[in-house]
Structure formats: C-alpha cells, structure tokens
Scaffold this active site. Structure first.
Site, PDB file in Angstrom:
ATOM      1  N   ASP A   1      -1.635   5.473  -5.701  1.00  0.00           N
ATOM      2  CA  ASP A   1      -2.548   6.580  -6.167  1.00  0.00           C
ATOM      3  C   ASP A   1      -2.055   7.551  -7.083  1.00  0.00           C
ATOM      4  O   ASP A   1      -0.904   7.717  -7.214  1.00  0.00           O
ATOM      5  CB  ASP A   1      -3.115   7.527  -4.757  1.00  0.00           C
ATOM      6  CG  ASP A   1      -3.369   6.585  -3.483  1.00  0.00           C
ATOM      7  OD1 ASP A   1      -4.707   5.897  -3.746  1.00  0.00           O
ATOM      8  OD2 ASP A   1      -2.797   6.321  -2.690  1.00  0.00           O
TER       9      ASP A   1
ATOM     10  N   HIS B   1       0.752  -1.106  -0.110  1.00  0.00           N
ATOM     11  CA  HIS B   1       0.050  -0.016   0.079  1.00  0.00           C
ATOM     12  C   HIS B   1       0.826   1.261  -0.084  1.00  0.00           C
ATOM     13  O   HIS B   1       1.451   1.526   0.885  1.00  0.00           O
ATOM     14  CB  HIS B   1      -1.003  -0.039   1.442  1.00  0.00           C
ATOM     15  CG  HIS B   1      -1.888   1.205   1.291  1.00  0.00           C
ATOM     16  ND1 HIS B   1      -1.805   2.153   2.395  1.00  0.00           N
ATOM     17  CD2 HIS B   1      -2.771   1.448   0.683  1.00  0.00           C
ATOM     18  CE1 HIS B   1      -2.842   2.941   2.175  1.00  0.00           C
ATOM     19  NE2 HIS B   1      -3.234   2.564   1.187  1.00  0.00           N
TER      20      HIS B   1
ATOM     21  N   GLU C   1       0.108  -1.052  -4.673  1.00  0.00           N
ATOM     22  CA  GLU C   1      -1.075  -0.268  -4.604  1.00  0.00           C
ATOM     23  C   GLU C   1      -0.712   1.169  -4.470  1.00  0.00           C
ATOM     24  O   GLU C   1      -0.293   1.669  -3.589  1.00  0.00           O
ATOM     25  CB  GLU C   1      -2.206  -0.671  -3.546  1.00  0.00           C
ATOM     26  CG  GLU C   1      -3.411  -0.329  -3.660  1.00  0.00           C
ATOM     27  CD  GLU C   1      -3.674   1.212  -3.287  1.00  0.00           C
ATOM     28  OE1 GLU C   1      -4.633   1.906  -3.538  1.00  0.00           O
ATOM     29  OE2 GLU C   1      -2.972   1.781  -2.330  1.00  0.00           O
TER      30      GLU C   1
ATOM     31  N   HIS D   1      -1.024  10.695  -3.130  1.00  0.00           N
ATOM     32  CA  HIS D   1      -2.532  10.205  -2.475  1.00  0.00           C
ATOM     33  C   HIS D   1      -3.080  11.405  -2.381  1.00  0.00           C
ATOM     34  O   HIS D   1      -4.274  11.782  -2.708  1.00  0.00           O
ATOM     35  CB  HIS D   1      -2.427   9.589  -1.161  1.00  0.00           C
ATOM     36  CG  HIS D   1      -3.611   9.182  -0.535  1.00  0.00           C
ATOM     37  ND1 HIS D   1      -4.338  10.085   0.327  1.00  0.00           N
ATOM     38  CD2 HIS D   1      -4.662   8.294  -0.850  1.00  0.00           C
ATOM     39  CE1 HIS D   1      -5.370   9.843   0.654  1.00  0.00           C
ATOM     40  NE2 HIS D   1      -5.551   8.508  -0.058  1.00  0.00           N
TER      41      HIS D   1
END
Length: 305
Positions: free
Chosen positions: A76, A47, A74, A89
């Site tokens: 953004d 993440h 993972e 993010h």
C-alpha cells in the site's frame, strides 16, 4: 390469454431476441496481455511483505519474503507531508509504531524516526523487532532493491484529499522514471484513483480492479449479458466472500480468465484454503504467510512434473 399476459410474453420475446442478437454479433472484449501478468503458474504475493513473519511494510518483511522465493509483494502507498510516496497502509502510524500521528501530516524525516517494529508480535509472543531499527520504506527504495519483483501497488489516499489528488501523477512519474512499467500493477479500492493514474499511464501499466469494477464484473457474470462485459482492469484481486456473495467459484474465475483477467485472492493464510482456490483456477494468492504459500506451490509444481 389476457392482455397483461400477452404484454409480458412480448417483452420476454424482445429480451430474448436482444440477448440472442448480441450473443451472435458481439465478441467478448479481452484485455491485452501485460508483461507483469504473463505467467504460467499460480503466484504468491507477500501481503505487506508477509506481515505474520515480520513487521509489515518494513525491509525486514520484504527481505524475508524474497528469501522464501515469493513472486512479488502486495503493498500500500500513502503520501507524506513533504510529498514522498511511502509504503504504508494505515492513515495513522499508531498501530504499527511506538508513536502517533497522521502520515499525511508528517514529513519523511519524522516518519523515519519512528520504530515500525515496535508493535510486531512473533509466533512466540515476543516483540522481537522492537528497537531493531525497522524504518519507513519509500516506494522508490523498494523498486530499487527488488528489480526482479512483481510489485502490486494499492493507492490508499482518498481522491478527495490533497494528498490523494497528487498521488496518481507522482506515482506515474516515479514508475516511468525507473522504467518499472512492466513489473508493477497499480490498483486501489477507489476506482477514481485508478482512472486518474491511467490518464497519465495510458495503459502502459497493468491495472487492478477497484470496488466498482469488481461489482460490474460480478454482476455481468451473474447476468445473461456477460458477453457484453468489457473489463477495464488487467487483474482482479478480491476476498473469497463479500457480504453474502461468494466470489470464489470456479465459474466466476473462468469467466474472467477467458477475458484475459487473472484472479488473485486475499488475504489467504490457510494452506487448505490456498489449495482449494488454486484448484478452482485462482492465479494468485496474496498472503501474510508466504512461507506456507511457497511450500504449497512448490509441492503442487512437483506433482505436475
């Protein structure tokens, strides 16, 4: 028998007949297999690169996660003022850098000047990455450096913003130009952004489920008409609980699995929670502690052999 009772029974009979008829003649619509999701074991996605081990969305985090043996990242994305796709993010840089400002109002050069290791605190309580040159990362750079990795891309810019209106098309052009169609998943909390992206991708890239799609899937699962549900996503990534609803039941996971839609859970950092989810059928763990997850997956694989 009263008139109201007769009407109620008639309505129930019609409903039952409709359910039985649809059950008999309509086959569940499975999603076609996507290469990036074609795996035989639970996978670990770091993440934001594994933000408990190194500053999130920095090369330090991605390098460390890769060394641990994760299956993917993972991440953004947001668009900069000069229309570069940044791995980031927050809407603002304040939380992760020693500065302040809105990403969409800053150029890549301005963002590169910031220290994105500034606020990170390690397990000893120290700012061990401050002043170590951890800079903003472009999506292109990440795709180039880790060609073997599954990269899960979450579009953060809202569809009603200028930058959000541009991201879907620019993201598709980048993925296509790099030949990365079979190693990424594109998702967003905004279903509209996923739909916009797919107008360009035309199902050539695996799609995650937005909030509305998850809601539809869960509603279908809890109804008598689950067989009518036709998923519009290739993978569902969810927390174990949303509001008062538990989303981690083995039955719900199996419902989606039968439609060829694997379920990944976020953000799971506890070893026992990871093991419980994998036991229930989860196909992926999204975690800030990829070290813990990789150790667990390795141990489970050894047991199976």
């Amino acid at each position: 028998m009263g008139k109201k009772t007769k009407i109620g029974l008639a309505a129930a009979a019609v409903g039952a007949a409709a359910w039985a008829g649809s059950k008999a003649f309509i086959e569940p619509q499975k999603r076609p297999q996507k290469a990036v999701l074609d795996y035989r074991h639970p996978i670990v996605l770091a993440h934001r690169g594994g933000s408990s081990l190194a500053p999130e969305h920095t090369m330090a985090a991605f390098d460390r996660a890769a060394e641990l043996g994760v299956h993917g990242f993972e991440i953004d994305i947001r668009m900069t003022n000069d229309e570069e796709i940044l791995v980031f993010h927050d809407e603002f840089v304040d939380r992760t850098s020693g500065s302040a400002g809105r990403v969409a109002e800053m150029t890549l050069e301005e963002l590169r000047a910031l220290d994105f290791g500034y606020h990170f605190v390690d397990d000893k309580g120290e700012n061990s990455y401050r002043g170590k040159g951890e800079k903003a990362v472009l999506l292109r750079e990440l795709l180039e450096k880790f060609p073997q990795m599954y990269i899960n891309i979450d579009i953060k810019d809202a569809p009603d913003t200028y930058e959000g209106s541009l991201v879907p098309s620019k993201l598709w052009r980048l993925i296509e130009s790099m030949g990365a169609e079979d190693r990424v998943v594109v998702t967003s909390f905004y279903d509209e952004q996923i739909d916009r992206f797919n107008l360009y991708a035309q199902n050539r890239v695996a799609l995650g489920a937005g909030e509305n799609e998850v809601r539809k899937a869960f509603t279908a699962f809890n109804s008598q008409f689950g067989h009518l549900y036709a998923p519009r996503a290739d993978v569902v990534q969810i927390p174990v609980k949303h509001s008062v609803f538990r989303l981690d039941s083995a039955r719900f996971i199996a419902f989606l699995d039968r439609l060829n839609v694997p379920v990944h859970y976020w953000v799971i950092d506890d070893k026992e929670a990871m093991e419980k989810l994998i036991g229930a059928g989860a196909r992926g763990i999204i975690t800030d502690r990829p070290d813990v997850a990789i150790e667990l997956i390795s141990a489970l694989e050894e047991k199976r052999q």
